[in-house]
Design a protein around this motif. Sequence first.
Motif, PDB file in Angstrom:
ATOM      1  N   GLU A   1       2.978   1.625 -16.199  1.00 41.41           N
ATOM      2  CA  GLU A   1       2.011   2.188 -15.253  1.00 41.41           C
ATOM      3  C   GLU A   1       2.735   2.932 -14.136  1.00 41.41           C
ATOM      4  OE1 GLU A   1      -1.222   3.491 -13.386  1.00 41.41           O
ATOM      5  OE2 GLU A   1      -1.273   2.494 -15.333  1.00 41.41           O
ATOM      6  N   LYS A   2       3.766   2.313 -13.558  1.00 39.62           N
ATOM      7  CA  LYS A   2       4.533   2.970 -12.494  1.00 39.62           C
ATOM      8  C   LYS A   2       5.217   4.232 -13.004  1.00 39.62           C
ATOM      9  CE  LYS A   2       6.829  -0.765 -11.043  1.00 39.62           C
ATOM     10  NZ  LYS A   2       7.755  -1.628 -10.288  1.00 39.62           N
ATOM     11  N   PHE A   3       5.829   4.132 -14.181  1.00 37.54           N
ATOM     12  CA  PHE A   3       6.521   5.288 -14.761  1.00 37.54           C
ATOM     13  C   PHE A   3       5.560   6.456 -14.973  1.00 37.54           C
ATOM     14  CE2 PHE A   3       7.562   7.716 -18.587  1.00 37.54           C
ATOM     15  CZ  PHE A   3       8.797   8.236 -18.235  1.00 37.54           C
TER      16      PHE A   3
ATOM     17  N   LYS B   1       2.657  12.444 -10.870  1.00 33.72           N
ATOM     18  CA  LYS B   1       2.830  13.010  -9.534  1.00 33.72           C
ATOM     19  C   LYS B   1       3.868  14.126  -9.533  1.00 33.72           C
ATOM     20  CE  LYS B   1       1.465   8.932  -6.903  1.00 33.72           C
ATOM     21  NZ  LYS B   1       1.936   7.790  -6.087  1.00 33.72           N
TER      22      LYS B   1
ATOM     23  N   THR C   1       2.597   6.993 -13.606  1.00 32.09           N
ATOM     24  CA  THR C   1       2.083   7.481 -12.320  1.00 32.09           C
ATOM     25  C   THR C   1       3.107   8.376 -11.638  1.00 32.09           C
ATOM     26  OG1 THR C   1       0.661   5.558 -12.065  1.00 32.09           O
ATOM     27  CG2 THR C   1       1.223   6.754 -10.044  1.00 32.09           C
ATOM     28  N   ASP C   2       4.367   7.959 -11.614  1.00 35.99           N
ATOM     29  CA  ASP C   2       5.447   8.768 -11.013  1.00 35.99           C
ATOM     30  C   ASP C   2       5.566  10.115 -11.717  1.00 35.99           C
ATOM     31  OD1 ASP C   2       6.001   6.751  -9.242  1.00 35.99           O
ATOM     32  OD2 ASP C   2       7.829   6.084 -10.275  1.00 35.99           O
ATOM     33  N   LYS C   3       5.541  10.120 -13.040  1.00 35.58           N
ATOM     34  CA  LYS C   3       5.679  11.378 -13.796  1.00 35.58           C
ATOM     35  C   LYS C   3       4.478  12.285 -13.551  1.00 35.58           C
ATOM     36  CE  LYS C   3       9.662  10.724 -15.390  1.00 35.58           C
ATOM     37  NZ  LYS C   3      10.751  11.472 -14.807  1.00 35.58           N
TER      38      LYS C   3
ATOM     39  N   GLU D   1       4.006  -3.682 -18.936  1.00 30.98           N
ATOM     40  CA  GLU D   1       2.746  -2.995 -18.642  1.00 30.98           C
ATOM     41  C   GLU D   1       2.785  -2.404 -17.230  1.00 30.98           C
ATOM     42  OE1 GLU D   1      -2.056  -3.631 -19.026  1.00 30.98           O
ATOM     43  OE2 GLU D   1      -0.785  -5.399 -18.941  1.00 30.98           O
ATOM     44  N   ALA D   2       3.234  -3.189 -16.246  1.00 35.04           N
ATOM     45  CA  ALA D   2       3.333  -2.706 -14.865  1.00 35.04           C
ATOM     46  C   ALA D   2       4.360  -1.586 -14.759  1.00 35.04           C
ATOM     47  CB  ALA D   2       3.702  -3.854 -13.931  1.00 35.04           C
ATOM     48  N   GLU D   3       5.474  -1.729 -15.459  1.00 35.40           N
ATOM     49  CA  GLU D   3       6.524  -0.703 -15.393  1.00 35.40           C
ATOM     50  C   GLU D   3       6.071   0.605 -16.051  1.00 35.40           C
ATOM     51  OE1 GLU D   3       9.183  -0.824 -13.517  1.00 35.40           O
ATOM     52  OE2 GLU D   3       8.558  -2.839 -12.926  1.00 35.40           O
TER      53      GLU D   3
END
Length: 103
Positions: free
Chosen positions: A91-93, A99, A95-97, A87-89
Amino acid sequence: MDIKELAERSNGIRSRYHELEVKHHQSEWSIEEDLLALSNDIGNLNRLTMTKLARYYDETPYTLEQKLAENIWWLIELSNRLDIDIEAELEKFLTDKEKQLGL
């Protein structure tokens, strides 16, 4: 259904499969064996997709929808076995995409 509920249900199902593996083979599948199963299911997913696009013939007892869901299940289960908070990964993925793409 959220990712946490999916993960909990997936873990329960995988625990039962581990019991069956021990019963029939005296040990649980390794992570490598889980990955092999995922690889096989990805191949089935590919054939079912090609069948849907009229580029292959249907030879599996599964549907495209079932196999897609099963592949997601394997990924959730593998993340659990590898101690990755999927779930955290995700979210990070995402968010990065977002941006990178100016979303």
